[in-house]
Design a protein around this motif. Structure first.
Motif, PDB file in Angstrom:
ATOM      1  N   THR A 239       0.817  -1.212   0.000  1.00 38.06           N
ATOM      2  CA  THR A 239       0.000   0.000   0.000  1.00 38.06           C
ATOM      3  C   THR A 239       0.850   1.261   0.000  1.00 38.06           C
ATOM      4  O   THR A 239       0.583   2.216  -0.743  1.00 38.06           O
ATOM      5  CB  THR A 239      -0.929   0.015   1.231  1.00 38.06           C
ATOM      6  N   ASP A 240       1.895   1.284   0.822  1.00 38.66           N
ATOM      7  CA  ASP A 240       2.761   2.466   0.887  1.00 38.66           C
ATOM      8  C   ASP A 240       3.426   2.731  -0.460  1.00 38.66           C
ATOM      9  O   ASP A 240       3.532   3.886  -0.896  1.00 38.66           O
ATOM     10  CB  ASP A 240       3.833   2.283   1.971  1.00 38.66           C
ATOM     11  N   LEU A 242       2.267   1.856  -3.385  1.00 36.81           N
ATOM     12  CA  LEU A 242       1.247   2.295  -4.332  1.00 36.81           C
ATOM     13  C   LEU A 242       0.917   3.772  -4.118  1.00 36.81           C
ATOM     14  O   LEU A 242       0.801   4.535  -5.091  1.00 36.81           O
ATOM     15  CB  LEU A 242      -0.011   1.445  -4.170  1.00 36.81           C
ATOM     16  N   VAL A 243       0.764   4.180  -2.864  1.00 37.92           N
ATOM     17  CA  VAL A 243       0.472   5.586  -2.570  1.00 37.92           C
ATOM     18  C   VAL A 243       1.604   6.478  -3.064  1.00 37.92           C
ATOM     19  O   VAL A 243       1.372   7.540  -3.661  1.00 37.92           O
ATOM     20  CB  VAL A 243       0.245   5.792  -1.059  1.00 37.92           C
ATOM     21  N   ALA A 244       2.845   6.050  -2.849  1.00 37.03           N
ATOM     22  CA  ALA A 244       4.000   6.827  -3.310  1.00 37.03           C
ATOM     23  C   ALA A 244       4.022   6.919  -4.828  1.00 37.03           C
ATOM     24  O   ALA A 244       4.344   7.977  -5.404  1.00 37.03           O
ATOM     25  CB  ALA A 244       5.290   6.183  -2.798  1.00 37.03           C
ATOM     26  N   LEU A 245       3.679   5.826  -5.507  1.00 33.72           N
ATOM     27  CA  LEU A 245       3.632   5.820  -6.973  1.00 33.72           C
ATOM     28  C   LEU A 245       2.585   6.807  -7.473  1.00 33.72           C
ATOM     29  O   LEU A 245       2.834   7.560  -8.427  1.00 33.72           O
ATOM     30  CB  LEU A 245       3.314   4.413  -7.480  1.00 33.72           C
ATOM     31  N   VAL A 246       1.412   6.801  -6.841  1.00 30.89           N
ATOM     32  CA  VAL A 246       0.350   7.726  -7.237  1.00 30.89           C
ATOM     33  C   VAL A 246       0.818   9.171  -7.082  1.00 30.89           C
ATOM     34  O   VAL A 246       0.644  10.002  -7.980  1.00 30.89           O
ATOM     35  CB  VAL A 246      -0.923   7.486  -6.398  1.00 30.89           C
ATOM     36  N   ASP A 247       1.411   9.484  -5.937  1.00 27.54           N
ATOM     37  CA  ASP A 247       1.863  10.858  -5.683  1.00 27.54           C
ATOM     38  C   ASP A 247       2.904  11.302  -6.709  1.00 27.54           C
ATOM     39  O   ASP A 247       2.878  12.445  -7.182  1.00 27.54           O
ATOM     40  CB  ASP A 247       2.434  10.964  -4.265  1.00 27.54           C
ATOM     41  N   ARG A 248       3.823  10.387  -7.070  1.00 23.84           N
ATOM     42  CA  ARG A 248       4.835  10.732  -8.076  1.00 23.84           C
ATOM     43  C   ARG A 248       4.188  10.976  -9.435  1.00 23.84           C
ATOM     44  O   ARG A 248       4.531  11.916 -10.151  1.00 23.84           O
ATOM     45  CB  ARG A 248       5.878   9.612  -8.200  1.00 23.84           C
ATOM     46  N   THR A 249       3.250  10.123  -9.775  1.00 27.79           N
ATOM     47  CA  THR A 249       2.610  10.202 -11.092  1.00 27.79           C
ATOM     48  C   THR A 249       1.772  11.466 -11.223  1.00 27.79           C
ATOM     49  O   THR A 249       1.710  12.077 -12.295  1.00 27.79           O
ATOM     50  CB  THR A 249       1.731   8.962 -11.329  1.00 27.79           C
ATOM     51  N   LEU A 250       1.115  11.879 -10.149  1.00 30.55           N
ATOM     52  CA  LEU A 250       0.260  13.064 -10.200  1.00 30.55           C
ATOM     53  C   LEU A 250       1.049  14.344 -10.451  1.00 30.55           C
ATOM     54  O   LEU A 250       0.496  15.350 -10.881  1.00 30.55           O
ATOM     55  CB  LEU A 250      -0.529  13.200  -8.894  1.00 30.55           C
ATOM     56  N   ALA A 268      -7.276   5.656  -3.687  1.00 32.66           N
ATOM     57  CA  ALA A 268      -8.535   5.421  -2.975  1.00 32.66           C
ATOM     58  C   ALA A 268      -8.759   3.929  -2.751  1.00 32.66           C
ATOM     59  O   ALA A 268      -9.175   3.503  -1.669  1.00 32.66           O
ATOM     60  CB  ALA A 268      -9.698   6.022  -3.760  1.00 32.66           C
ATOM     61  N   SER A 269      -8.468   3.140  -3.774  1.00 34.51           N
ATOM     62  CA  SER A 269      -8.627   1.684  -3.647  1.00 34.51           C
ATOM     63  C   SER A 269      -7.669   1.117  -2.606  1.00 34.51           C
ATOM     64  O   SER A 269      -8.037   0.234  -1.823  1.00 34.51           O
ATOM     65  CB  SER A 269      -8.384   1.010  -5.001  1.00 34.51           C
ATOM     66  N   ALA A 270      -6.446   1.641  -2.593  1.00 35.95           N
ATOM     67  CA  ALA A 270      -5.454   1.168  -1.631  1.00 35.95           C
ATOM     68  C   ALA A 270      -5.902   1.470  -0.200  1.00 35.95           C
ATOM     69  O   ALA A 270      -5.801   0.626   0.689  1.00 35.95           O
ATOM     70  CB  ALA A 270      -4.104   1.833  -1.907  1.00 35.95           C
ATOM     71  N   TYR A 271      -6.410   2.679   0.025  1.00 32.26           N
ATOM     72  CA  TYR A 271      -6.901   3.039   1.352  1.00 32.26           C
ATOM     73  C   TYR A 271      -8.102   2.178   1.750  1.00 32.26           C
ATOM     74  O   TYR A 271      -8.235   1.767   2.904  1.00 32.26           O
ATOM     75  CB  TYR A 271      -7.283   4.516   1.386  1.00 32.26           C
ATOM     76  N   ALA A 272      -8.986   1.923   0.787  1.00 33.45           N
ATOM     77  CA  ALA A 272     -10.171   1.114   1.082  1.00 33.45           C
ATOM     78  C   ALA A 272      -9.780  -0.301   1.500  1.00 33.45           C
ATOM     79  O   ALA A 272     -10.366  -0.880   2.425  1.00 33.45           O
ATOM     80  CB  ALA A 272     -11.083   1.064  -0.139  1.00 33.45           C
ATOM     81  N   GLN A 273      -8.785  -0.872   0.833  1.00 31.29           N
ATOM     82  CA  GLN A 273      -8.352  -2.232   1.154  1.00 31.29           C
ATOM     83  C   GLN A 273      -7.762  -2.341   2.553  1.00 31.29           C
ATOM     84  O   GLN A 273      -7.794  -3.406   3.170  1.00 31.29           O
ATOM     85  CB  GLN A 273      -7.325  -2.699   0.119  1.00 31.29           C
TER      86      GLN A 273
END
Length: 325
Positions: A239-240, A242-250, A268-273
């Motif tokens: 999860t960590d 994935l969140v880091a990947l999202v932040d970099r991509t944004l 959002a999906s990562a947090y939900a899981q």
């Protein structure tokens, strides 16, 4: 599962299999793809290709029962389409009736047209080039015929734009070619497979990318790379990461609102899981704000609603445990 016309047809008319008639969608459908293309060319018609699972796919069966078996549908398409049924049955007896040659053909076409879900309805010209795709639609046969007519209008827009491009040069030619591709609203993989030469022509005619086509193509490549990496992190439950990947991509300036919307929903999906429902719902709001009028926005709102219910259920679980104790 209800008995449908197509299942009865298998039993009642099995001798016709060798002639190329299909039963998954009733009388008048063709199973031989090459024969269907020749027929379409001779009759100046398009192809309506039904990728179906006749003995297991519930939505395929509903589409047959509610639309394809009805006279208004048959009358509405008879002068426009050659109907092609590509069936993927699961029961051994139905596979045997279909035959090994037809099964091999259907698998090859499934790969060629990048079909991953059933039913998939692919609309193609007589050469087999797609110009529209759809699936199950509510509303009955008349509404479905109207829907198909709307998709066929995209083909006319495509052809008119191609004709205009043939008479133009430079950026104007590129604009017409881009218009042709947009008119069909096809998935990216279909555009790449069947219209890759058009993309090459656009880039050659518009080296400064005044149409924005090259920029959009680059953004799609970045999205695909993101999705591939994100899926790997999801499978490993990182999860960590994935969140880091999202932040970099944004932070990538090459992505527009809708692209960023899709990227942020991975967070959002990562947090939900991991049970962080409040954080996930907040991300949903941020995603919608990026592109409020996108096709994905209503689905994100729906996902947010499901998250709220999941949060309520998670909150009730400890209470139920204590009551049992």
């Amino acid at each position: 599962m209800k008995t449908t016309f197509k299942h009865l047809a298998f039993a009642a008319a099995s001798a016709l299999i060798c002639s190329g008639s299909a039963f998954a969608s009733g009388e008048g459908w063709v199973t031989d793809f090459e024969a269907a293309k020749k027929q379409a060319a001779a009759e100046k018609k398009d192809l309506l290709i039904d990728f179906t699972g006749s003995d297991w796919c519930g939505w395929c069966i509903k589409l047959d029962e509610e639309v394809f078996s009805k006279d208004p549908f048959k009358e509405g398409v008879k002068d426009k389409f050659v109907l092609v049924s590509l069936d993927f049955p699961q029961k051994p007896e139905n596979k045997a009736k279909l035959g090994e040659a037809a099964q091999a053909q259907n698998k090859e076409l499934q790969k060629k047209y990048s079909v991953s879900g059933f039913p998939t309805i692919m609309l193609c010209d007589s050469e087999g080039k797609p110009f529209g795709q759809t699936g199950y639609q509510q509303g009955g046969p008349e509404k479905y015929v109207t829907h198909l007519d709307e998709l066929r209008a995209g083909k006319k827009t495509r052809d008119d734009a191609f004709a205009a491009a043939g008479k133009a040069e430079g950026v104007e030619k590129a604009k017409q070619l881009v218009a042709a591709l947009k008119a069909m609203k096809l998935d990216d993989d279909l555009v790449s497979s069947f219209y890759g030469d058009i993309a090459t022509q656009i880039k050659a005619a518009d080296p400064k990318d005044e149409t924005g086509f090259a920029k959009a193509a680059a953004a799609k490549e970045k999205q695909e790379a993101f999705q591939k990496e994100a899926m790997g992190l999801m499978r490993s439950k990182d999860t960590d990461g994935l969140v880091a990947l999202v932040d970099r991509t944004l932070k990538d300036e090459g992505l527009d609102g809708e692209a960023k919307q899709q990227v942020i929903m991975a967070k959002a999906s990562a947090y939900a899981q991991t049970g962080k429902f409040d954080e996930a719902m907040k991300i949903c709001d941020e995603a919608v704000a990026l592109a409020p009028k996108s096709e994905a926005a209503p689905m994100i709102e729906s996902f947010k609603g499901r998250l709220a219910k999941m949060k309520e259920k998670a909150a009730e679980a400890p209470k139920e445990t204590k009551e049992k104790e």
